[in-house]
Design an enzyme around this catalytic site. Sequence first.
Site, PDB file in Angstrom:
ATOM      1  N   GLU A 118      50.461   0.276 -23.277  1.00 57.81           N
ATOM      2  CA  GLU A 118      49.919  -0.668 -24.268  1.00 57.81           C
ATOM      3  C   GLU A 118      49.974  -0.093 -25.683  1.00 57.81           C
ATOM      4  O   GLU A 118      49.301  -0.585 -26.578  1.00 57.81           O
ATOM      5  CB  GLU A 118      48.464  -1.056 -23.931  1.00 57.81           C
ATOM      6  N   HIS A 141      41.015  -0.477 -24.351  1.00 59.40           N
ATOM      7  CA  HIS A 141      41.389  -1.585 -23.469  1.00 59.40           C
ATOM      8  C   HIS A 141      40.888  -1.249 -22.074  1.00 59.40           C
ATOM      9  O   HIS A 141      41.118  -0.144 -21.581  1.00 59.40           O
ATOM     10  CB  HIS A 141      42.909  -1.781 -23.473  1.00 59.40           C
ATOM     11  N   HIS A 143      39.275  -3.208 -18.041  1.00 66.26           N
ATOM     12  CA  HIS A 143      39.324  -4.373 -17.151  1.00 66.26           C
ATOM     13  C   HIS A 143      37.913  -4.674 -16.614  1.00 66.26           C
ATOM     14  O   HIS A 143      37.657  -4.481 -15.426  1.00 66.26           O
ATOM     15  CB  HIS A 143      40.281  -4.091 -15.979  1.00 66.26           C
ATOM     16  N   HIS A 214      43.347 -10.509 -17.619  1.00 65.32           N
ATOM     17  CA  HIS A 214      43.794  -9.111 -17.664  1.00 65.32           C
ATOM     18  C   HIS A 214      42.655  -8.175 -18.054  1.00 65.32           C
ATOM     19  O   HIS A 214      42.240  -7.343 -17.259  1.00 65.32           O
ATOM     20  CB  HIS A 214      44.994  -8.994 -18.620  1.00 65.32           C
TER      21      HIS A 214
HETATM   22  P1  13P Z   1      48.721   2.441 -18.806  1.00 66.64           P
HETATM   23  O1  13P Z   1      48.504   3.294 -17.576  1.00 66.64           O
HETATM   24  O2  13P Z   1      50.167   2.425 -19.229  1.00 66.64           O
HETATM   25  O3  13P Z   1      47.775   2.841 -19.912  1.00 66.64           O
HETATM   26  O4  13P Z   1      48.421   0.924 -18.420  1.00 66.64           O
HETATM   27  C1  13P Z   1      47.166   0.508 -17.961  1.00 66.64           C
HETATM   28  C2  13P Z   1      46.855  -0.895 -18.316  1.00 66.64           C
HETATM   29  O5  13P Z   1      45.704  -1.294 -18.209  1.00 66.64           O
HETATM   30  C3  13P Z   1      47.921  -1.788 -18.810  1.00 66.64           C
HETATM   31  O6  13P Z   1      47.408  -2.967 -19.321  1.00 66.64           O
HETATM   32 ZN    ZN Z   2      45.347  -3.429 -18.654  1.00 69.45          ZN
END
Ligand code: 13P
Ligand code: ZN
Length: 269
Positions: A118, A141, A143, A214
């Site tokens: 990302e 970022h 989840h 996401h």
């Molecule tokens: P990375 O392992 O490349 O950081 O990706 C994790 C992710 O949440 C992608 O949206």
């Molecule tokens: Zn992600």
Amino acid sequence: MSILDNRRLLKSEIDKVAEVAGYLWEKGWAERNGGNITINVTEWVDDGIRALPSIAGPFEIGFTLPHIEGCWFYCKGTGKRMRDLARDPMGNGSIIRILPGGARYEIVADSPVVPTSELPSHLAVHNYLLGKGSPYRASLHTHPIELVALTHSRKWMERDVATRMLWSMIPETKAFCPRGLGMVPYMMPSSNELAEATIRTLDEDYDVVMWEKHGVFAVDTDVMSAFDQVDVLNKSAQIYIAARSMGFDPEGMSPAQMAELSSAFGLPK
Ligand code: 13P
Ligand code: ZN
């Protein structure tokens, strides 16, 4: 040997990343390699760091980002786990520098861990923040389960519908996430389109935006504060769900209670 040896201020920022990475894992928001963190560490870069040779690269960012030219970032590595990063941030992330021109970067320390997939979103957001003179230096970022669940409904994806519900669940949420939750429609993870849409939404004056189906993308002065904004929002989503699973629609704070809170904390209406 680590770049963090004898660099107390830089180490304390990276230690915050490791601490937050542990929280993300404990909360169940960081399955496998899920989520990523980058921080702009330029203000802690000294002559010793500036003299370091490249250990990998140059690599293309995919954008030309003039405001971060010459800047330095700590980035979680792609495919790396938050639960591993919590123990060993420099083994699961690396420090990069943006080369003149703002279109390429190279890895300088500690080892050639390739930055998160990302990176286009993270670096484009840092470029946007510096361009507008923001003091924000961290982007996160992750989840978060309940917030991601909300984005599976058209109703909650409508502008500020989720924000109003989340703010009304508990007074802290508006107090500590005063700009609310922006919504970005589904786009391919790690795409430049997602990066551009993220910036457009942050520019509508949000610190936290949802990537539909996401995750969440949050910015703040440091990574702990970015985490706190996501944490209060997700707590509200959990309260909403708890009430619904007890068999009723939560009442929510009234407009008068929200107005009183906003004036007491000096928050936007
Ligand atoms: P990375 O392992 O490349 O950081 O990706 C994790 C992710 O949440 C992608 O949206
Ligand atoms: Zn992600």
